[in-house]
Motif scaffolding. Structure first.
Motif, PDB file in Angstrom:
ATOM      1  N   ARG B 192      28.373  38.883  64.207  1.00 58.57           N
ATOM      2  CA  ARG B 192      28.995  37.751  64.886  1.00 58.57           C
ATOM      3  C   ARG B 192      30.380  37.441  64.309  1.00 58.57           C
ATOM      4  N   VAL B 193      30.484  37.477  62.989  1.00 52.26           N
ATOM      5  CA  VAL B 193      31.783  37.202  62.351  1.00 52.26           C
ATOM      6  C   VAL B 193      32.829  38.194  62.848  1.00 52.26           C
ATOM      7  N   HIS B 195      32.867  39.807  65.586  1.00 51.69           N
ATOM      8  CA  HIS B 195      33.167  39.611  67.005  1.00 51.69           C
ATOM      9  C   HIS B 195      33.369  38.150  67.344  1.00 51.69           C
ATOM     10  N   SER B 196      34.044  37.444  66.464  1.00 46.12           N
ATOM     11  CA  SER B 196      34.340  36.032  66.728  1.00 46.12           C
ATOM     12  C   SER B 196      35.850  35.863  66.835  1.00 46.12           C
ATOM     13  N   PRO B 197      36.315  34.705  67.316  1.00 44.01           N
ATOM     14  CA  PRO B 197      37.764  34.455  67.307  1.00 44.01           C
ATOM     15  C   PRO B 197      38.342  34.626  65.903  1.00 44.01           C
ATOM     16  N   PHE B 198      37.584  34.191  64.897  1.00 43.30           N
ATOM     17  CA  PHE B 198      38.011  34.365  63.508  1.00 43.30           C
ATOM     18  C   PHE B 198      38.145  35.852  63.166  1.00 43.30           C
ATOM     19  N   GLN B 200      38.746  38.298  65.142  1.00 38.86           N
ATOM     20  CA  GLN B 200      39.924  38.870  65.802  1.00 38.86           C
ATOM     21  C   GLN B 200      41.175  38.674  64.958  1.00 38.86           C
ATOM     22  N   VAL B 201      41.323  37.468  64.423  1.00 37.28           N
ATOM     23  CA  VAL B 201      42.501  37.184  63.601  1.00 37.28           C
ATOM     24  C   VAL B 201      42.460  38.024  62.325  1.00 37.28           C
ATOM     25  N   LYS B 203      41.143  40.950  61.931  1.00 37.37           N
ATOM     26  CA  LYS B 203      41.512  42.325  62.257  1.00 37.37           C
ATOM     27  C   LYS B 203      43.015  42.439  62.457  1.00 37.37           C
ATOM     28  N   MET B 225      38.865  32.972  53.521  1.00 37.43           N
ATOM     29  CA  MET B 225      37.624  32.717  54.236  1.00 37.43           C
ATOM     30  C   MET B 225      36.760  33.975  54.325  1.00 37.43           C
ATOM     31  N   LEU B 229      33.050  34.622  52.661  1.00 39.13           N
ATOM     32  CA  LEU B 229      31.910  35.072  53.473  1.00 39.13           C
ATOM     33  C   LEU B 229      31.306  36.339  52.879  1.00 39.13           C
TER      34      LEU B 229
END
Lengths: 256, 328
Positions: B192-193, B195-198, B200-201, B203, B225, B229
């Motif tokens: 999920r992490v 493939h999250s908006p977070f 994306q940033v 990557k 962050m 994690l």
């Protein structure tokens, strides 16, 4: 006069261990203009550019953008104020798709920060339509699903412009937008720059003098870290000091 | 309009491939769940639990390196310290296993926050060296505080206790389901992490940090962050491991543990979701089944490492992913 000026510097100076790369530069960029920064190799253009984009901190002097002193701001912060830079080597995210490249910029403008690691990226699909229309505007629609790393050099530049435009910047700082380009690409990107300059201010560092001549409203010539001359192309190109500086440094490269 | 047609066609292709990858991933998750159910009946449960703990550790490491672009050479610190805390609190405070694991994980997270904040100030090799140096400090701390860590002996005979004070975990086959659930939860969270908006940033920052900054992203906050994690999940793996083996020792905080997790990730496939699991299976199986070779296991590992870097740069899953042209 003050309302006309979007970006100005006064006494901008950068010293590297005893060497003064940029020496007390006063620069004033008029709102809505295309302003070029030129000069022979080692004139301090790139240092000056990095100072303006905050990738370097000035030794002395100040930079004022839209009436706000940004001399000590961080690079990410000035982007949030609408002052966005490009890079000399094409700045894309090579492993991300063309669509995602543009969407990353939209994501920042529309959502601010994205620390939500628990949410699905599906929430970003609401940005897809706008990303697609930006990609369409630079003619990259057929390459939507490719990763940016798979694009040709000229197309990477086009993608970079689409990404930058996604931020709706008020002012663009372009670092040698034509560097390393073939003639055809140069013409395409020049047309693109002219197109996006509407309602925007552009400051660019550029070696290709014919591009500078055709695009810019105003030109500042730097030599040895100092402003040598300023004015439109006709004025600047006739200035004997400018001619001397270029010849003295071994001729104007990029003068095809 | 021709314009409209040209925008629609490629758009359809993109969503198709994205959906295709998503469907493939969902099937893989189902396959993993099935494998988890079958595994304890066909293999020795303690072995499978060991694989799962190290796979989770490698997944955590890969989140940081593969998706955050940050090479940490000190992940043993979070794994090992969490292992100590979990073992110590279960044994000396009599905490139930779930609380001991949670506490160990929390310590891993806190350590990650402090170390991450220091390390992200530098980049590349300097970042790696800072993480290594900080992890070595944790090792020396562990060596010098036998009252807490048991020094050279480690913390032995850690009671597995009763889950929630109810379910006795002494039986491997019971404990297994807890470990399998923790692993699956960790895997789903990491997925999920990524493939999250977070994600994306992250990557984007991994691909081109100056560009991400020039778009207005405060890169260091994202890096911190993702570091925290990763350290948290490494801690979860270490804390669980202590309960499984009823042991926390200096091996867990030693730098070779940091090296092993790099090896697992590279063998399996750096920057692939499922690669670290495969890498962990390969490395743990090798250590177990080649144990009769003694010190030669290290040599075999070294050879695999060299071969991987020379011939197999994308790792096992990376090669498969390339062959089927879908992200794994």
């Amino acid at each position: 006069m003050a309302e006309d000026t979007i970006l100005s510097t006064s006494g901008l100076t950068k010293e590297f261990a005893g060497f003064t790369a940029v020496n007390s530069v006063d620069l004033s960029v008029r709102r809505g203009s295309i302003h070029a920064l030129i000069g022979p190799n080692g004139a301090g253009k790139t240092t000056c550019f990095n100072l303006l984009t905050k990738f370097l901190a000035p030794t002395r002097g100040s930079i004022v953008y839209n009436g706000r002193d940004i001399s000590r701001e961080k690079p990410a912060e000035i982007a949030r104020l609408g002052l966005v830079r490009s890079f000399q080597i094409s700045a894309v995210f090579p492993q991300l798709s063309v669509l995602t490249n543009v969407r990353i910029a939209l994501q920042r403008r529309k959502r601010g920060d994205s620390f939500d690691f628990w949410r699905s990226e599906r929430v970003l699909s609401e940005l897809d339509a706008e990303a697609r229309s930006l990609i369409e505007a630079v003619g990259l629609t057929p390459f939507l699903g490719l990763t940016a790393g798979e694009l040709s050099y000229g197309r990477k530049r086009a993608l970079e412009i689409a990404t930058t435009l996604a931020l709706e910047p008020e002012m663009l700082l372009l670092d040698e937008p034509m560097a390393g380009m073939g003639r055809e690409d140069v013409e395409r990107i020049a047309a693109l720059i002219r197109k996006i300059s509407k309602n925007r201010t552009i400051l660019m560092v550029e070696h290709n003098l014919s591009v500078v001549a055709s695009l810019s409203d105003r030109i500042t010539v730097l030599a040895r870290g100092q402003v040598l001359a300023e004015g439109d192309y006709a004025t600047v190109s006739k200035d004997p000091r400018v001619i001397e500086a270029y010849i003295g440094s071994g001729g104007g490269h990029g003068h095809h | 309009m021709t314009d409209l047609a040209s925008t629609d066609a490629p758009a359809a292709i993109v969503t198709e491939t994205d959906d295709g990858a998503a469907r493939l991933h969902r099937n893989l998750f189902i396959a993993i769940a099935v494998a988890l159910v079958i595994a304890p009946f066909v293999a020795y449960p303690v072995f499978v639990m060991k694989v799962l703990c190290f796979a989770l550790f490698a997944l955590a490491f890969n989140l940081l390196l593969g998706y955050g672009g940050l090479l940490s050479f000190g992940h043993a610190a979070y794994f090992g310290m969490a292992s100590y805390v979990s073992a110590y609190t279960a044994k000396n405070w009599g905490l139930t296993p779930e609380l001991a694991i949670l506490l160990g994980t929390a310590v891993g997270a806190a350590l990650g926050l402090v170390f991450g904040a220091l390390a992200i100030r530098r980049q590349g090799i300097y970042f790696a060296m800072i993480t290594l140096a900080l992890a070595q400090m944790v090792f020396f701390f562990s060596l010098q505080t036998p009252g807490f860590t048991g020094g050279e002996d480690g913390i032995q005979a850690v009671p597995r206790g009763k889950l929630l004070g109810l379910i006795d975990l002494a039986d491997d086959r019971v404990l297994y389901w807890l470990v399998a659930a923790i692993f699956m939860g960790g895997l789903l969270l990491i997925y999920r992490v990524i493939h999250s908006p977070f994600g994306q940033v992250c990557k984007a920052i991994r691909d081109n940090e100056p560009r991400a900054i020039s778009l207005g992203y405060r890169a260091s906050q994202y890096k911190l962050m993702v570091f925290v994690l990763s350290a948290t999940l490494a801690g979860l793996a270490g804390a669980t491991k202590a309960i499984v083996f009823q042991l926390a020792s200096l091996t867990d905080v030693y730098w070779t543990m940091s090296g092993e997790v790099v090896l697992m990730t590279l063998v399996g496939g750096l920057g692939t979701v499922f690669g670290p699991i495969v890498g962990a299976i390969v490395i743990v199986a090798m250590q177990n089944y080649l144990a009769t070779l003694g010190a030669w296991v290290t040599v075999v590992q070294g050879v695999i490492f060299v071969l991987c870097v020379l011939l197999f740069r994308e790792g096992i899953v990376g090669v498969i992913s390339k062959a089927i042209r879908k992200p794994l």
